[in-house]
Design a protein around this motif. Structure first.
Motif, PDB file in Angstrom:
ATOM      1  N   VAL A 271       0.834  -1.206   0.000  1.00 23.08           N
ATOM      2  CA  VAL A 271       0.000   0.000   0.000  1.00 23.08           C
ATOM      3  C   VAL A 271       0.869   1.257   0.000  1.00 23.08           C
ATOM      4  CG1 VAL A 271      -1.657   1.313   1.375  1.00 23.08           C
ATOM      5  CG2 VAL A 271      -1.993  -1.126   1.040  1.00 23.08           C
ATOM      6  N   ALA A 312      -8.022   2.107  -1.508  1.00 23.91           N
ATOM      7  CA  ALA A 312      -7.050   1.138  -0.994  1.00 23.91           C
ATOM      8  C   ALA A 312      -7.560   0.479   0.286  1.00 23.91           C
ATOM      9  CB  ALA A 312      -5.713   1.830  -0.742  1.00 23.91           C
ATOM     10  N   GLU A 316      -8.181  -3.556   0.712  1.00 16.86           N
ATOM     11  CA  GLU A 316      -7.522  -4.357   1.748  1.00 16.86           C
ATOM     12  C   GLU A 316      -8.545  -5.040   2.647  1.00 16.86           C
ATOM     13  OE1 GLU A 316      -4.379  -4.999   1.661  1.00 16.86           O
ATOM     14  OE2 GLU A 316      -4.250  -3.692  -0.093  1.00 16.86           O
ATOM     15  N   THR A 344      -2.857   0.383   6.729  1.00 16.08           N
ATOM     16  CA  THR A 344      -2.971   1.788   6.303  1.00 16.08           C
ATOM     17  C   THR A 344      -2.114   2.732   7.141  1.00 16.08           C
ATOM     18  OG1 THR A 344      -4.928   2.009   7.730  1.00 16.08           O
ATOM     19  CG2 THR A 344      -5.296   1.428   5.418  1.00 16.08           C
TER      20      THR A 344
END
Length: 460
Positions: A271, A312, A316, A344
């Motif tokens: 990420v 994102a 995830e 994150t």
């Protein structure tokens, strides 16, 4: 003549008594003729059969044949009797032959019976021993079946042992999980032996299965760890085997937690790398363009970064749901929230630095107000995905929202102060004092500019 007289009398329809009628009735020949004439052949079956047989050879009705009829019948009867005697003689000879054969068979059977009786007397001891051995063989077969059933129920096959004790670099397949499930099943079933007089065997089997379980879980953990380390691409596909591995590892909470941490670390790197690429390089082939290209437009710049983070985060979360869809432990949702927060967390610093640069640049009260609302909106949207407010990303978004709000009020206060400076000092002071007392005008307290200059950080 008498008949002629009777017929004439019948023609004249006047009966004429015949004086010879009584004489004819007493004549034996007349009675026989009358009896023959009165006989009805339709009801005499024997006569019909005789006439039918006679018609076979009596073809010519002449004087000679009628005279020789009796002799012909006798000769025909004699021929039939001779044929019957000849055929019966053949039957008699056949029966005599059969009788001789039966006598011979009877003699053979008697001889065989005597021989069998003698052999039985001679082999009686051998027969007893044979019966005893057969009984022993039957008992051994039953014991062998019981032993085989015991081994089948409480032991693994050679193929299953090979699957569980494979090399470290051996890939995990569906057969591995079947063998592991069988080990767990045996470990549970062997507890029955502990309640019987076979406690020693039960303890040995339980210890063997426990060691095999630990070895299998260790091998499964190492394989899952290597698989998770390879999930560093921007888009990853969770294989069904990895999902089954997480389902199996839930029986070992420590290994399960370590595997989740490994997955979170790998996805965190992916990420962060994807976020930096989106900022500086853009998408494949330059589409979409890098987000840094829009840094001159603060609202779009911040909005693109927040939109990328939102996408994102959702991706995830989907990856984690696919990974843990077969896990039945309590607290799976909390584990997913924790892992998503850890994934994150890596983008928090570059995101925070860029947002602070935009906010501290003092783009204006209107733009600060829009940025504040935009940050608040994405904070609510991302929190619905992560599900917890203690995640680092949400805390950073909330912090930037508070900072933009403070900067908005500060910018508004400075703008109002400049407007006030342009007005006459005395009249304006009286006017502002009166209106402040009435509550019509309120200016937020001013914040020194030095407070915001301290929040600036070097750009990544």
């Amino acid at each position: 003549m008498a008949d002629t007289k009777v017929e004439l009398a019948a023609d004249n329809s006047t009966p004429v008594p015949n004086p010879n009628a009584s004489t004819q009735q007493n004549n034996p020949l007349s009675r026989k003729l009358n009896k023959i004439l009165e006989t009805r052949l339709d009801n005499d079956k024997e006569m019909l059969e005789a006439l039918k047989a006679l018609s076979v050879f009596f073809t010519e009705n002449s004087l000679r044949t009628r005279r020789n009829l009796r002799g012909d019948i006798e000769r025909r009867s004699l021929a039939i009797n001779e044929d019957f005697a000849r055929v019966f003689k053949e039957v008699h000879e056949e029966l005599e032959s059969v009788h001789e054969d039966v006598q011979a068979m009877s003699s053979c059977c008697e001889e065989m019976t005597s021989r069998l009786k003698a052999a039985k007397e001679q082999t009686q001891d051998l027969t007893v021993k044979t019966n005893k051995l057969q009984g022993e063989n039957h008992r051994l077969e039953v014991r062998a079946q019981v032993a085989q059933a015991f081994l089948t129920k409480f032991q693994l096959s050679s193929e299953e042992m090979t699957t569980l004790r494979g090399a470290r670099d051996t890939p995990i397949t569906e057969d591995f999980f079947k063998a592991l499930h069988r080990v767990k099943h045996i470990h549970e079933d062997v507890k029955v032996l502990l309640r019987t007089n076979q406690q020693t065997a039960g303890l040995e089997i339980m210890e063997q299965m426990a060691v095999l379980q630990e070895t299998s879980y260790e091998q499964l953990y190492r394989w899952a760890q290597n698989e998770c380390r390879g999930l560093t691409q921007e888009t990853c596909d969770i294989s069904p085997v990895l999902t089954q591995a997480m389902e199996a590892l839930q029986d070992r909470p420590v290994l399960y937690k370590y595997t989740l941490d490994e997955f979170g670390t790998a996805r965190r790197c992916a990420v962060v790398r994807g976020f930096i690429d989106a900022l500086t390089r853009g998408g494949p082939g330059g589409t979409p363009r890098p987000i840094e290209m829009h840094s001159h437009d603060p609202l779009r710049y911040v909005g693109d970064m927040l939109a990328w983070l939102h996408q994102a985060t959702a991706s995830e979360k989907e990856h984690l749901e696919a990974l843990l869809k077969q896990v039945t432990l309590q607290g799976v949702e909390e584990n997913m929230q924790e892992v998503v927060g850890h994934i994150t967390e890596g983008v928090c610093r570059p995101f925070k630095v860029r947002i602070e640069q935009v906010i501290v640049a003092e783009p204006g009260a209107v733009l600060l107000y829009k940025l504040s609302n935009l940050l608040k909106f994405y904070h609510h949207t991302i929190s619905s995905i992560i599900g917890t407010s203690v995640a680092s990303l949400l805390m950073n978004v909330e912090e930037m929202h508070v900072l933009s709000k403070k900067m908005f009020f500060n910018s508004l206060s400075l703008h109002a102060s400049r407007l006030m400076d342009k007005v006459n000092g005395g009249n304006c002071s009286i006017f502002l004092t009166q209106n402040r007392a009435r509550g019509r005008i309120f200016f937020p307290p001013q914040m020194p500019h030095e407070v915001y200059s301290a929040t600036k950080s070097p750009q990544l």
